[in-house]
Design an enzyme around this catalytic site. Structure first.
Site, PDB file in Angstrom:
ATOM      1  N   GLU A  16       0.830  -1.195   0.000  1.00 59.63           N
ATOM      2  CA  GLU A  16       0.000   0.000   0.000  1.00 59.63           C
ATOM      3  C   GLU A  16       0.862   1.242   0.000  1.00 59.63           C
ATOM      4  OE1 GLU A  16      -2.153  -0.322   3.657  1.00 59.63           O
ATOM      5  OE2 GLU A  16      -0.341  -1.014   4.647  1.00 59.63           O
ATOM      6  N   CYS A  26       3.563   8.185   1.748  1.00 61.84           N
ATOM      7  CA  CYS A  26       4.131   7.085   2.536  1.00 61.84           C
ATOM      8  C   CYS A  26       4.178   5.857   1.631  1.00 61.84           C
ATOM      9  CB  CYS A  26       3.220   6.863   3.751  1.00 61.84           C
ATOM     10  SG  CYS A  26       3.668   5.425   4.713  1.00 61.84           S
ATOM     11  N   CYS A  82       6.826  -8.254   5.759  1.00 63.91           N
ATOM     12  CA  CYS A  82       8.021  -7.878   6.512  1.00 63.91           C
ATOM     13  C   CYS A  82       8.421  -9.032   7.422  1.00 63.91           C
ATOM     14  CB  CYS A  82       7.757  -6.633   7.348  1.00 63.91           C
ATOM     15  SG  CYS A  82       9.214  -6.064   8.257  1.00 63.91           S
ATOM     16  N   CYS A 132       7.075  -7.336  14.088  1.00 62.64           N
ATOM     17  CA  CYS A 132       6.742  -6.609  15.312  1.00 62.64           C
ATOM     18  C   CYS A 132       5.318  -6.968  15.736  1.00 62.64           C
ATOM     19  CB  CYS A 132       6.855  -5.101  15.077  1.00 62.64           C
ATOM     20  SG  CYS A 132       8.511  -4.606  14.599  1.00 62.64           S
ATOM     21  N   CYS A 157       2.156  -4.840  14.585  1.00 64.86           N
ATOM     22  CA  CYS A 157       2.147  -4.400  13.185  1.00 64.86           C
ATOM     23  C   CYS A 157       1.463  -5.447  12.312  1.00 64.86           C
ATOM     24  CB  CYS A 157       3.574  -4.167  12.714  1.00 64.86           C
ATOM     25  SG  CYS A 157       3.680  -3.807  10.953  1.00 64.86           S
ATOM     26  N   CYS A 199      -0.200   1.310   8.779  1.00 64.32           N
ATOM     27  CA  CYS A 199       0.736   0.288   8.334  1.00 64.32           C
ATOM     28  C   CYS A 199       0.102  -1.094   8.120  1.00 64.32           C
ATOM     29  CB  CYS A 199       1.840   0.181   9.385  1.00 64.32           C
ATOM     30  SG  CYS A 199       3.142  -0.937   8.959  1.00 64.32           S
TER      31      CYS A 199
END
Ligand code: SAH
Ligand code: SF4
Length: 358
Positions: free
Chosen positions: A61, A74, A81, A85, A88, A324
Site C-alpha cells: 500500500e 508514505c 516484513c 513486530c 504491526c 501500516c
C-alpha cells in the site's frame, strides 16, 4: 529521466527530443508503468490510500497525506516484513518479497502524476517550490516517508537506488530532509546509510528497555538498544537536520506507564532527537489496544518536562484504515495468505508478567 519522472510520460514515442533510433531501442528494453492499482480510497480528511498488486496474491500500500504546508507520500519497500513486530499487521502477514527499485520509485511516480492530474491537489500546493520542476508545474508530493510496508534497511540496495531518484534534480529533486527512512533498527545498515545517502532517519523504538523491546520488536534480540543508540549517535553528524526522530507506538498497559516514560527519558536524554508518540492503530489479531488519550498525554508530559521534544501523531484517514499494513491485510485474508503465514501470538502473557515484575 525528465520525461519519465518530471513529466510523467510513459509512452516512449512521445519523448520528442530523443533521437528516433534511440526511442526505438528504448521501446524494446523498457516498460514504464506503475504496479497495478487494486483499490484507491479517499478518506474524509483527504488522506488517500492505494493498494498495489505485486503479484502472487500479494499487495502493498501507499498513502498520500495532504496537509496545509506539505503533501506527504508514505510508500512501501517490501511485500510483507520479516521483522514481525507484535503490533504491526504487516509483520503478522509474514515476508513475501523485496520490491525492486522500479516498484519503489514507481509508487512516487504514479502518485505524483496521478495527483497532479487532479486539479484539487495542484491547487493545494501551488505555492510550493515550483521552481524545482523544469516544466514549472506545482509539485504535489513534497515529502516521502518509507513508513508503509516493509523494513527498508533489509532491502538496502533497491531502497538506495529509489532514494537517489527521489533526490535527483532530473527526477523529483527532493532535499534529503524531505525524504525519511523509518527503520526498526538494523544497525549495520544505519552505518552504511550514513555513508551512502544520509536522508532523515526515523527509528521505531516502542520500548524503553531490551526486555520489552525484545518482545515488541524482535530484531532487538540481534541489535539491542545499546548498539542501536550508539548507531544513532554515529548517524547524527550525517543527518540532514541536527536531530533524529524516534517513533513510539502507544500500547495500552504494555509500554505506556509513567515508569516507562521516565526510563525513556534516560534512554533519549543523551541524543538530539524528537519523539513521536503514535496512537496504536488496532487490528483484531494483535490482541492489543490503543492507550487512552489521557495516558498518552501524561506520558508525553513526562518527556516534555524532561526537555525531550515530544509530539503525539495525529491519526489520519481512520475511515479507510490508512495505517501500516491494514488494507493489504484485508486483501490477503481474502487470498488466505494471512492464514498461511499465521504465527502464534505468544507475547501477551510475557508482557503481563513484565508488568507484575515492575
Ligand atoms: N519497518 C519500518 C518502516 C515501516 S513501519 C519501521 O518499523 O520503522 C512504519 C511505522 O509504523 C513504524 O514506526 C511502526 O512501528 C509503525 N506501526 C506499525 N504498525 C502500527 C500500528 N498498528 N499502529 C501504529 N503504528 C504502527
Ligand atoms: Fe516490519 Fe516495521 Fe511492521 Fe516491524 S513495524 S513488522 S519492522 S513493517
Amino acid at each position: 529521466m525528465r520525461w519519465i519522472h518530471q513529466r510523467g510520460i510513459s509512452d516512449v514515442n512521445s519523448m520528442s527530443d530523443l533521437a528516433k533510433s534511440f526511442r526505438e531501442q528504448l521501446k524494446d528494453h523498457v516498460e514504464i508503468k506503475s504496479l497495478p492499482v487494486i483499490s484507491d480510497q479517499t478518506a474524509a480528511d483527504g488522506t488517500r490510500k492505494w493498494l498495489l498488486d505485486v503479484g502472487d496474491g500479494n499487495a502493498v500500500e501507499m498513502v498520500y497525506i495532504p496537509e496545509d504546508e506539505r503533501g506527504t507520500l508514505c510508500i512501501s519497500t517490501q511485500a510483507g516484513c520479516a521483522v514481525n513486530c507484535q503490533f504491526c499487521s504487516t509483520g503478522k502477514q509474514g515476508f513475501a518479497r523485496n520490491l525492486t527499485v522500479g516498484e519503489i520509485i514507481g509508487q512516487l511516480w504514479y502518485a505524483e502524476h496521478h495527483l497532479r492530474a487532479d486539479p484539487k491537489s495542484i491547487k493545494r500546493y501551488d505555492s510550493y517550490d515550483k521552481s524545482i520542476l523544469s516544466h514549472g508545474d506545482g509539485r504535489v508530493i513534497s515529502n516521502v516517508v518509507m513508513m508503509g510496508m516493509g523494513e527498508p534497511l533489509l532491502n538496502y540496495e533497491p531502497v538506495i537506488g529509489a532514494m537517489r531518484l527521489m533526490l535527483d534534480d532530473n527526477a523529483y529533486g527532493l532535499s534529503r530532509r524531505r525524504v525519511t527512512l523509518s527503520t526498526s533498527g538494523v544497525v549495520p545498515f544505519i552505518d552504511r546509510l550514513a555513508k551512502d545517502l544520509p536522508v532523515a532517519l526515523a527509528v521505531s523504538l516502542h520500548a524503553p528497555n531490551d526486555k520489552l523491546r525484545d518482545i515488541l520488536v524482535p530484531i532487538n534480540r540481534k541489535y539491542p538498544l545499546k548498539e542501536l543508540m550508539a548507531a544513532c549517535q554515529r548517524y547524527l553528524p550525517f543527518a540532514p537536520r541536527d536531530f533524529l526522530t524516534f517513533e513510539y507506538c502507544m500500547l495500552d498497559g504494555v509500554n505506556d506507564s509513567n515508569q516507562q516514560a521516565h526510563e525513556l527519558v534516560q534512554l533519549l536524554a543523551p541524543i538530539r532527537c524528537k519523539l513521536n508518540l503514535i496512537p496504536f492503530n488496532p487490528f483484531p489479531e494483535s490482541g492489543l489496544t490503543q492507550s487512552p488519550k489521557a495516558r498518552i498525554e501524561q506520558f508525553a508530559k513526562i518527556l516534555q518536562d524532561a526537555k525531550i521534544v515530544t509530539t503525539v501523531r495525529k491519526t489520519r484517514g481512520d475511515d479507510i484504515a490508512a495505517a501500516c499494513g491494514q488494507l493489504a491485510g484485508d486483501v490477503q485474508d481474502r487470498t488466505n495468505l494471512a492464514k498461511r503465514s499465521e504465527r502464534p501470538i505468544k507475547w501477551v502473557q510475557p508482557i503481563k508478567v513484565d508488568e507484575e515484575d515492575e
